[in-house]
Design an enzyme around this catalytic site. Structure first.
Site, PDB file in Angstrom:
ATOM      1  N   MET A 113       0.831  -1.211   0.000  1.00 12.09           N
ATOM      2  CA  MET A 113       0.000   0.000   0.000  1.00 12.09           C
ATOM      3  C   MET A 113       0.867   1.263   0.000  1.00 12.09           C
ATOM      4  SD  MET A 113      -2.987   1.188   2.643  1.00 12.09           S
ATOM      5  CE  MET A 113      -2.052   0.951   4.128  1.00 12.09           C
ATOM      6  N   VAL A 114       1.901   1.282   0.845  1.00 12.96           N
ATOM      7  CA  VAL A 114       2.732   2.490   0.960  1.00 12.96           C
ATOM      8  C   VAL A 114       3.652   2.627  -0.252  1.00 12.96           C
ATOM      9  CG1 VAL A 114       4.530   3.614   2.322  1.00 12.96           C
ATOM     10  CG2 VAL A 114       2.634   2.469   3.474  1.00 12.96           C
ATOM     11  N   SER A 119       6.928   3.062  11.993  1.00 12.39           N
ATOM     12  CA  SER A 119       5.514   2.923  12.358  1.00 12.39           C
ATOM     13  C   SER A 119       5.290   3.538  13.734  1.00 12.39           C
ATOM     14  CB  SER A 119       5.178   1.441  12.400  1.00 12.39           C
ATOM     15  OG  SER A 119       4.096   1.199  13.256  1.00 12.39           O
ATOM     16  N   SER A 120       4.056   3.973  13.969  1.00 13.32           N
ATOM     17  CA  SER A 120       3.766   4.595  15.263  1.00 13.32           C
ATOM     18  C   SER A 120       3.800   3.588  16.416  1.00 13.32           C
ATOM     19  CB  SER A 120       2.404   5.296  15.231  1.00 13.32           C
ATOM     20  OG  SER A 120       1.392   4.353  14.994  1.00 13.32           O
ATOM     21  N   CYS A 121       3.885   2.274  16.093  1.00  9.17           N
ATOM     22  CA  CYS A 121       3.929   1.281  17.170  1.00  9.17           C
ATOM     23  C   CYS A 121       5.284   1.225  17.862  1.00  9.17           C
ATOM     24  CB  CYS A 121       3.528  -0.090  16.661  1.00  9.17           C
ATOM     25  SG  CYS A 121       4.748  -0.806  15.566  1.00  9.17           S
ATOM     26  N   TYR A 139       7.382  -6.299  15.755  1.00  6.13           N
ATOM     27  CA  TYR A 139       7.479  -5.366  14.625  1.00  6.13           C
ATOM     28  C   TYR A 139       8.141  -4.068  15.088  1.00  6.13           C
ATOM     29  CZ  TYR A 139       5.734  -2.698  10.579  1.00  6.13           C
ATOM     30  OH  TYR A 139       5.618  -1.940   9.443  1.00  6.13           O
ATOM     31  N   LYS A 166      11.516  -2.056  13.756  1.00  2.74           N
ATOM     32  CA  LYS A 166      11.427  -0.695  13.224  1.00  2.74           C
ATOM     33  C   LYS A 166      12.312   0.258  14.023  1.00  2.74           C
ATOM     34  CE  LYS A 166       8.886  -1.224   9.637  1.00  2.74           C
ATOM     35  NZ  LYS A 166       9.504  -0.968   8.309  1.00  2.74           N
ATOM     36  N   PRO A 192       4.950   6.757  10.187  1.00  2.68           N
ATOM     37  CA  PRO A 192       3.528   6.982   9.903  1.00  2.68           C
ATOM     38  C   PRO A 192       2.621   6.393  10.973  1.00  2.68           C
ATOM     39  CG  PRO A 192       4.440   5.370   8.373  1.00  2.68           C
ATOM     40  CD  PRO A 192       5.548   5.758   9.311  1.00  2.68           C
ATOM     41  N   ASN A 201      -1.400   4.867  11.836  1.00  2.00           N
ATOM     42  CA  ASN A 201      -2.178   3.819  11.155  1.00  2.00           C
ATOM     43  C   ASN A 201      -2.622   4.329   9.781  1.00  2.00           C
ATOM     44  OD1 ASN A 201      -2.078   2.912  13.893  1.00  2.00           O
ATOM     45  ND2 ASN A 201      -3.841   1.606  13.492  1.00  2.00           N
ATOM     46  N   LEU A 202      -2.524   3.478   8.783  1.00  2.00           N
ATOM     47  CA  LEU A 202      -2.770   3.908   7.409  1.00  2.00           C
ATOM     48  C   LEU A 202      -3.966   3.184   6.800  1.00  2.00           C
ATOM     49  CD1 LEU A 202       0.939   3.601   6.268  1.00  2.00           C
ATOM     50  CD2 LEU A 202      -0.290   5.739   6.741  1.00  2.00           C
ATOM     51  N   HIS A 206      -5.130  -4.935   8.738  1.00  2.00           N
ATOM     52  CA  HIS A 206      -5.355  -3.892   9.739  1.00  2.00           C
ATOM     53  C   HIS A 206      -6.848  -3.577   9.835  1.00  2.00           C
ATOM     54  CE1 HIS A 206      -1.003  -3.155   9.093  1.00  2.00           C
ATOM     55  NE2 HIS A 206      -1.054  -2.970  10.394  1.00  2.00           N
ATOM     56  N   LYS A 223     -15.701  -6.614   6.206  1.00  5.23           N
ATOM     57  CA  LYS A 223     -16.791  -7.189   6.997  1.00  5.23           C
ATOM     58  C   LYS A 223     -18.110  -6.449   6.753  1.00  5.23           C
ATOM     59  CE  LYS A 223     -14.037  -8.355  11.100  1.00  5.23           C
ATOM     60  NZ  LYS A 223     -13.987  -8.233  12.557  1.00  5.23           N
ATOM     61  N   ASP A 266      -7.172  -5.547  22.313  1.00  4.20           N
ATOM     62  CA  ASP A 266      -7.396  -4.122  22.019  1.00  4.20           C
ATOM     63  C   ASP A 266      -6.109  -3.462  21.533  1.00  4.20           C
ATOM     64  OD1 ASP A 266     -10.048  -3.509  22.402  1.00  4.20           O
ATOM     65  OD2 ASP A 266      -9.831  -3.004  24.538  1.00  4.20           O
TER      66      ASP A 266
HETATM   67  P1  GDP Z   1      -2.923  -1.694  15.871  1.00  6.48           P
HETATM   68  O1  GDP Z   1      -3.110  -0.236  15.649  1.00  6.48           O
HETATM   69  O2  GDP Z   1      -1.510  -2.125  15.849  1.00  6.48           O
HETATM   70  O3  GDP Z   1      -3.611  -2.142  17.142  1.00  6.48           O
HETATM   71  O4  GDP Z   1      -3.533  -2.479  14.615  1.00  6.48           O
HETATM   72  P2  GDP Z   1      -4.959  -2.843  13.969  1.00  6.48           P
HETATM   73  O5  GDP Z   1      -5.227  -1.896  12.855  1.00  6.48           O
HETATM   74  O6  GDP Z   1      -4.901  -4.297  13.599  1.00  6.48           O
HETATM   75  O7  GDP Z   1      -6.062  -2.699  15.129  1.00  6.48           O
HETATM   76  C1  GDP Z   1      -6.493  -1.473  15.619  1.00  6.48           C
HETATM   77  C2  GDP Z   1      -7.621  -1.663  16.632  1.00  6.48           C
HETATM   78  O8  GDP Z   1      -8.806  -2.076  15.943  1.00  6.48           O
HETATM   79  C3  GDP Z   1      -7.370  -2.712  17.717  1.00  6.48           C
HETATM   80  O9  GDP Z   1      -7.880  -2.201  18.935  1.00  6.48           O
HETATM   81  C4  GDP Z   1      -8.213  -3.884  17.242  1.00  6.48           C
HETATM   82  O10 GDP Z   1      -8.616  -4.739  18.312  1.00  6.48           O
HETATM   83  C5  GDP Z   1      -9.408  -3.146  16.648  1.00  6.48           C
HETATM   84  N1  GDP Z   1     -10.216  -3.956  15.724  1.00  6.48           N
HETATM   85  C6  GDP Z   1     -11.587  -4.092  15.766  1.00  6.48           C
HETATM   86  N2  GDP Z   1     -11.998  -4.930  14.812  1.00  6.48           N
HETATM   87  C7  GDP Z   1     -10.898  -5.325  14.107  1.00  6.48           C
HETATM   88  C8  GDP Z   1     -10.706  -6.192  12.992  1.00  6.48           C
HETATM   89  O11 GDP Z   1     -11.626  -6.786  12.444  1.00  6.48           O
HETATM   90  N3  GDP Z   1      -9.417  -6.333  12.532  1.00  6.48           N
HETATM   91  C9  GDP Z   1      -8.354  -5.684  13.114  1.00  6.48           C
HETATM   92  N4  GDP Z   1      -7.114  -5.845  12.616  1.00  6.48           N
HETATM   93  N5  GDP Z   1      -8.529  -4.871  14.203  1.00  6.48           N
HETATM   94  C10 GDP Z   1      -9.768  -4.692  14.687  1.00  6.48           C
END
Ligand code: GDP
Length: 316
Positions: free
Chosen positions: A19-20, A111-113, A140, A144, A167, A169-170, A183, A191, A273
């Protein structure tokens, strides 16, 4: 402000299928440079010697290092060896090969993580390594952080003009639409679209829906990368984001509105979470003159349209 001219340069976008990387390649099409890419079959970034000889042969002058093994919260926490080993090697191999082959400038994407789980919000660049990492993505994050430190160390010891951006979350065209490994934005687009098509009244969110995240459109990030490449040379990495965040529940509601699905969300609390809140302090990059342009609604519609054309309705 420093100025680095891309005109006539041989520019490698590492990770151009992602994507990036694909957004950076699209953005660079507007510059008068030569864009060079390699597929995974042509070049295995896990092999140092191959990376070095390929870069020498292609006479690479500039590198946008957007290659990584990536995934959402579940992929990150269940495939720790791949996330740590592959990302360490991909970062180190390209950075060292760039030094060996005399690359003029390299931009590394983090990444911001990388920030501590309980970093003060919004997170400032200075907060790096001030506390324990979020366990769901520490593999990860450590790779990074090593990449950032390599850029800094190579600048100090060898005088290499290597910079890094972090960056938030993207989302955008070319995201990984994989319900388990992707993500949150891509997962929710999938979904909710599926629920709409099958007239299903419920969609399940992972976790509690209360974590807060900031979302940046991939095309804005690509623009920031080109801006930083041209105008910044410093040891300190730079945050890239919008500086605004929302809860996962608010994100889900916005995506439902864009897709046109009216139903209710349920929560799978057996899923993590992750960090309670992640929002960037973007004042360093703003002070240099760059800020994100695409509003959330516009970017999300574009991401959804890409999903419809390339994933949901492919071949129709
Ligand atoms: P993060 O920013 O590293 O935590 O990465 P994610 O983008 O995978 O998740 C962000 C937040 O969205 C977390 O709190 C997940 O629990 C929540 N979340 C809710 N539903 C979903 C889902 O269907 N997929 C993912 N990846 N995250 C979800």
């Amino acid at each position: 402000m420093s100025s680095f001219d891309l005109t006539g340069r041989r520019v490698w976008v590492a990770g151009h299928r992602g994507m990036v990387g694909s957004a950076i390649a699209r953005r660079l099409a507007g510059e008068e440079c030569e864009i060079i890419t390699a597929t995974r079959n042509e070049l295995d970034l896990l092999r140092q010697a191959d990376v070095q000889s390929w870069m020498a042969e292609k006479k690479i002058e500039v590198v946008f290092h957007a290659a990584a093994t990536v995934g959402g919260i579940l992929a990150n926490s269940t495939r720790p060896a791949e996330f740590l080993y592959e990302n360490l090697m991909i970062a180190a191999n390209v950075i060292e090969a760039a030094r060996q082959t005399g690359v003029k400038k390299l931009l590394f994407l983090g990444s911001s993580c990388i920030y501590p789980r309980l970093a003060p919000q919004p997170m400032r660049e200075e907060d790096l390594l001030t506390g324990a990492l979020e366990p769901t993505n520490e593999w990860y994050a450590i790779a990074k952080i090593a990449g950032i430190k390599l850029c800094q160390a190579f600048r100090r010891q060898y005088g290499c003009d290597f910079v890094s951006v972090m960056p938030t979350n993207l989302y955008g065209p070319g995201d990984r639409y994989d319900a388990q490994g992707g993500h949150v934005v891509a997962a929710l687009i999938m979904k909710i679209h599926t629920a709409r098509m099958s007239n299903s009244p419920r969609v399940e969110l992972w976790g509690s829906g209360t974590p807060r995240r900031e979302f940046l459109f991939s095309e804005d990030l690509a623009d920031a990368c080109v801006f930083v490449m041209k105008h910044y040379s410093g040891e300190m990495f730079l945050n890239v984001g919008t500086g605004r965040d929302m809860t996962i529940m608010e994100l889900a509601e916005s995506i439902a509105r864009i897709i046109g699905w009216k139903g209710t969300f349920t929560f799978d609390r057996s899923k993590p979470d992750g960090m309670p809140r992640k929002v960037m302090d973007v004042s360093r990059l703003s002070a240099l003159g760059w800020s994100a342009r695409t509003d959330f609604e516009t970017g999300m519609k574009e991401a959804y349209n890409w999903y419809l054309a390339n994933v949901a309705n492919r071949g129709m």
